[in-house]
Scaffold this motif. Structure first.
Motif, PDB file in Angstrom:
ATOM      1  N   UNK A 150      -3.126  17.553  -5.429  1.00 26.98           N
ATOM      2  CA  UNK A 150      -4.000  17.444  -4.256  1.00 26.98           C
ATOM      3  C   UNK A 150      -3.743  16.142  -3.498  1.00 26.98           C
ATOM      4  N   UNK A 151      -3.481  15.048  -4.234  1.00 27.63           N
ATOM      5  CA  UNK A 151      -3.178  13.772  -3.584  1.00 27.63           C
ATOM      6  C   UNK A 151      -1.882  13.885  -2.780  1.00 27.63           C
ATOM      7  N   UNK A 152      -0.877  14.521  -3.365  1.00 24.61           N
ATOM      8  CA  UNK A 152       0.388  14.710  -2.646  1.00 24.61           C
ATOM      9  C   UNK A 152       0.190  15.574  -1.398  1.00 24.61           C
ATOM     10  N   UNK A 153      -0.625  16.615  -1.551  1.00 30.92           N
ATOM     11  CA  UNK A 153      -0.894  17.489  -0.411  1.00 30.92           C
ATOM     12  C   UNK A 153      -1.624  16.735   0.694  1.00 30.92           C
ATOM     13  N   UNK A 154      -2.562  15.873   0.308  1.00 28.61           N
ATOM     14  CA  UNK A 154      -3.286  15.079   1.301  1.00 28.61           C
ATOM     15  C   UNK A 154      -2.340  14.148   2.046  1.00 28.61           C
ATOM     16  N   UNK A 155      -1.427  13.526   1.330  1.00 30.93           N
ATOM     17  CA  UNK A 155      -0.472  12.644   1.998  1.00 30.93           C
ATOM     18  C   UNK A 155       0.385  13.418   2.997  1.00 30.93           C
ATOM     19  N   UNK A 156       0.832  14.596   2.599  1.00 33.10           N
ATOM     20  CA  UNK A 156       1.648  15.417   3.497  1.00 33.10           C
ATOM     21  C   UNK A 156       0.851  15.820   4.741  1.00 33.10           C
ATOM     22  N   UNK A 176       0.832  -1.200   0.000  1.00 30.71           N
ATOM     23  CA  UNK A 176       0.000   0.000   0.000  1.00 30.71           C
ATOM     24  C   UNK A 176       0.866   1.249   0.000  1.00 30.71           C
ATOM     25  N   UNK A 177       1.916   1.244   0.845  1.00 32.36           N
ATOM     26  CA  UNK A 177       2.828   2.383   0.886  1.00 32.36           C
ATOM     27  C   UNK A 177       3.601   2.524  -0.426  1.00 32.36           C
ATOM     28  N   UNK A 178       3.972   1.384  -1.035  1.00 33.48           N
ATOM     29  CA  UNK A 178       4.678   1.446  -2.310  1.00 33.48           C
ATOM     30  C   UNK A 178       3.816   2.090  -3.398  1.00 33.48           C
ATOM     31  N   UNK A 179       2.541   1.700  -3.441  1.00 37.02           N
ATOM     32  CA  UNK A 179       1.630   2.301  -4.423  1.00 37.02           C
ATOM     33  C   UNK A 179       1.469   3.791  -4.138  1.00 37.02           C
ATOM     34  N   UNK A 180       1.370   4.130  -2.858  1.00 31.92           N
ATOM     35  CA  UNK A 180       1.242   5.534  -2.483  1.00 31.92           C
ATOM     36  C   UNK A 180       2.486   6.322  -2.883  1.00 31.92           C
ATOM     37  N   UNK A 181       3.653   5.721  -2.704  1.00 26.48           N
ATOM     38  CA  UNK A 181       4.886   6.378  -3.130  1.00 26.48           C
ATOM     39  C   UNK A 181       4.878   6.648  -4.634  1.00 26.48           C
ATOM     40  N   UNK A 182       4.326   5.680  -5.381  1.00 22.86           N
ATOM     41  CA  UNK A 182       4.320   5.799  -6.835  1.00 22.86           C
ATOM     42  C   UNK A 182       3.402   6.913  -7.308  1.00 22.86           C
ATOM     43  N   UNK A 183       2.200   6.975  -6.777  1.00 20.79           N
ATOM     44  CA  UNK A 183       1.213   7.928  -7.286  1.00 20.79           C
ATOM     45  C   UNK A 183       1.408   9.334  -6.721  1.00 20.79           C
ATOM     46  N   UNK A 184       2.307   9.484  -5.740  1.00 20.61           N
ATOM     47  CA  UNK A 184       2.544  10.823  -5.204  1.00 20.61           C
ATOM     48  C   UNK A 184       3.906  11.380  -5.601  1.00 20.61           C
ATOM     49  N   UNK A 185       4.512  10.795  -6.627  1.00 22.25           N
ATOM     50  CA  UNK A 185       5.796  11.334  -7.100  1.00 22.25           C
ATOM     51  C   UNK A 185       5.558  12.701  -7.730  1.00 22.25           C
ATOM     52  N   UNK A 186       6.494  13.625  -7.582  1.00 25.55           N
ATOM     53  CA  UNK A 186       6.272  15.004  -8.031  1.00 25.55           C
ATOM     54  C   UNK A 186       6.203  15.185  -9.540  1.00 25.55           C
ATOM     55  N   UNK A 187       6.622  14.157 -10.345  1.00 30.13           N
ATOM     56  CA  UNK A 187       6.594  14.362 -11.785  1.00 30.13           C
ATOM     57  C   UNK A 187       5.221  14.146 -12.411  1.00 30.13           C
ATOM     58  N   UNK A 188       4.201  13.811 -11.602  1.00 23.96           N
ATOM     59  CA  UNK A 188       2.832  13.767 -12.123  1.00 23.96           C
ATOM     60  C   UNK A 188       2.240  15.164 -11.960  1.00 23.96           C
ATOM     61  N   UNK A 189       2.084  15.917 -13.039  1.00 20.61           N
ATOM     62  CA  UNK A 189       1.884  17.362 -12.942  1.00 20.61           C
ATOM     63  C   UNK A 189       0.444  17.833 -12.723  1.00 20.61           C
ATOM     64  N   UNK A 190      -0.569  16.977 -12.813  1.00 24.42           N
ATOM     65  CA  UNK A 190      -1.946  17.460 -12.768  1.00 24.42           C
ATOM     66  C   UNK A 190      -2.296  17.998 -11.388  1.00 24.42           C
ATOM     67  N   UNK A 191      -3.317  18.879 -11.361  1.00 27.30           N
ATOM     68  CA  UNK A 191      -3.765  19.459 -10.093  1.00 27.30           C
ATOM     69  C   UNK A 191      -4.318  18.377  -9.172  1.00 27.30           C
TER      70      UNK A 191
END
Length: 603
Positions: A255-261, A236-251
């Motif tokens: 928001x997903x990255x901000x939620x994780x933080x 689960x954490x590995x998938x989360x690491x993948x989808x919250x990488x900074x090179x995915x540029x969409x808003x």
């Protein structure tokens, strides 16, 4: 094949599978009438939010207390009938369960708190937490809220002209800071002091942002549930690491990255605060939580202190784990922030609309304050708990606002087996006739319409859609006790009274835990903190209205437009300024504010 390729392929396969399910699924054929299906893929359920309060109430008034809607996964039953809601939240609550998407995503964000648990675990948690919200503890916590509401009022007053003229102020951020200071101090014992500081600390900032982000990421819940069900915590954490990488540029991904933080910030602070409190509790004997004397707020026991002490003396079978206690902290802080801010903003806005009601409320508070000062019971405008909670018109203002504009307008449920849901009032069937019961198949989604239930004209009267605090005055002395409110007369429980009680007509009432309304739900999944929410609302309103006068904006901008406030229906009620005077998106409540003069007490 790389991990990225596996994830992309898996996501595509899942999307294809869901598309086939949607194309091949068979409708349930629920025998209820309702509006047109709408979009062939997503249905018409989004209209509940796009149409706002008026639409949510309109479809219940047009079709009845049970309405057939359409969602992405099939038919949905929209319920506002009192007997049906009694079965859903009290008698048959084991059949109408909260969806896994709700439970698992809450667990991902908040941990093992009340809104993330079910069954025996949920029962144990409620058993421990119920005494935390006792009247004696609320009386103590009011002493913590006194300086916070005073600070808010003084800050707003300092921004106003001394000549009595008004100034336009966006009160929403200040109400939010006040609510944040209240929940942090009362629940955690943590002085966030956001009213006094220019910038929030990381924890306070995370709390401020999490509510709006949850609303933005609602569509992500099914995918989060799928990952949590199919993957170990490691993957689960590995998938989360993948989808919250900074090179995915969409808003959306931002928001997903901000939620994780935000979740990580909340978890880090909560753990530190929790283990500090736990160590202090174990190291020394704390003061008696039933003591009602008001002392310095920094030395007061918080809800977390009370909860830790209660848990320490519980039996081994009833005791909560550290993870469960930590989850309660996160849930209580979140639940007490955005909902309280929304309710406070709505109360102030309505009082700004109704100057007579504002003057009447101000006069009531002044009279209570002067009486206590003359008796020598107080040296300031701080009303004691028993006086604050018994002021009739203040009580009416708060109850009427919570009835018409519940912070959470709808709640979802899913049926664990096929069941027949009885109705108090006959509703329209698919054939055009009327039915007094509806069969709901296993796995079907239902929506508890708190909004429509609280405005049901068959129970609340022909003026159910009007804001009338006076409706509560005739029943103030005859209001039922909480034990009576917990009973529901449809199954034989009747509450007699010498005067009419709002929300009870011909022995028919809704099964809510609070004044016959569904704002805080009912049964085993009801809001456990409604006493604290009511107390905080009353304290802040009483302090503000006594010194400040509020009215709607009147100034015109360069193009001649006056700001008009509109409340959008999202996860919560979101106030914005309608175009062209505003952008229709930024949350704000601009009001004309001035210092009170002697004429403002005349109603």
């Amino acid at each position: 094949m790389s991990l990225i390729q596996v994830c992309i392929l898996g996501s595509f396969s899942f999307a294809l599978y869901k598309a086939l399910v949607l194309l091949l699924r068979r409708p349930y054929g629920i025998d209820l009438d309702g509006p047109n299906r709408g979009n062939w893929l997503t249905g018409n359920i989004s209209s509940l939010f796009e149409g706002g309060v008026d639409y949510c109430v309109h479809i219940a008034e047009k079709y009845g207390g049970a309405v057939r809607l359409h969602g992405p996964l099939g038919e949905v039953v929209y319920v506002s009938d009192p007997r049906a809601l009694y079965h859903m939240v009290v008698k048959d609550q084991h059949i109408f369960e909260e969806p896994n998407t709700f439970i698992l995503t809450n667990k991902l964000i908040f941990g093992e708190g009340l809104i993330s648990t079910v069954g025996e675990q949920h029962r144990r948690q409620r058993k421990l937490l119920n005494p935390v919200f006792s009247t004696s503890n609320m009386r103590r916590l009011l002493c913590v809220l006194h300086p916070i509401s005073d600070r808010l009022t003084s800050i707003l007053a300092s921004k106003l002209p001394t000549d009595g003229s008004h100034k336009e102020i966006d009160v929403l951020p200040w109400l939010s800071r006040c609510a944040l200071d209240g929940v942090c101090q009362c629940i955690l014992g943590y002085p966030s002091n956001t009213l006094s500081t220019a910038e929030n600390d990381p924890y306070a900032e995370a709390l401020r942002k999490i509510g709006p982000l949850i609303g933005k990421l609602m569509k992500l819940r099914p995918f989060a549930m799928l990952i949590m069900q199919r993957c170990s915590p490691y993957w689960t954490r590995k998938v989360l690491d993948l989808i919250t990488v900074p090179w995915l540029p969409t808003q959306f991904m931002a928001d997903v990255r901000e939620m994780r933080h935000i979740v990580e910030t909340m978890d880090s602070f909560s753990r530190e605060a929790f283990f500090e409190k736990k160590a202090a509790t174990e190291a020394k004997e704390t003061s008696d939580p039933t003591d009602t004397a008001c002392r310095d707020s920094d030395s007061m026991m918080s809800m977390m202190d009370i909860m830790l002490k209660a848990n320490a003396v519980s039996s081994n079978t009833e005791r909560l784990t550290d993870a469960e206690l930590l989850g309660q902290m996160n849930v209580m802080v979140f639940a007490g922030l955005d909902t309280t801010t929304s309710a406070l903003a709505r109360c102030i806005y309505l009082l700004a609309q109704h100057s007579g009601a504002q003057a009447r409320l101000r006069s009531e508070i002044r009279d209570a304050t002067e009486t206590l000062e003359n008796d020598g019971d107080m040296s300031s405008a701080e009303l004691p708990y028993d006086v604050l909670m018994s002021l009739p018109f203040l009580d009416g203002v708060v109850k009427e606002t919570l009835r018409l504009y519940p912070s959470l307008p709808v709640m979802s449920r899913i049926t664990s087996k096929t069941t027949v849901l009885p109705l108090q009032f006959s509703t329209r069937s698919r054939s055009g006739g009327y039915t007094s019961a509806v069969t709901i198949p296993e796995g079907a989604y239902t929506i508890i319409s708190i909004l429509a239930a609280n405005r049901h004209q068959g129970v609340w009267g022909a003026d159910a859609n009007e804001w009338r605090p006076e409706r509560w005055l005739s029943s103030h002395l005859a209001a039922p006790s909480q034990a009576q409110e917990a009973k529901f007369s449809l199954d034989g429980g009747d509450v007699t009274s010498t005067s009419p009680i709002p929300g009870a007509k011909d022995s028919v009432r809704f099964p809510g835990v609070y004044s016959n309304m569904m704002t805080f739900l009912g049964g085993g999944r009801s809001c456990i903190g409604f006493k604290f929410a009511e107390m905080e609302l009353k304290q802040v309103l009483a302090t503000l209205v006594l010194r400040l006068h509020f009215s709607l904006p009147t100034e015109r901008n360069a193009l001649g437009h006056v700001k008009e406030i509109q409340w959008k229906l999202k996860a919560f009620h979101i106030p914005v300024v309608k175009p062209p005077a505003g952008d229709g998106m930024t949350p704000q409540v601009p009001l004309n504010v001035r210092l009170v003069n002697k004429d403002d007490f005349i109603w």
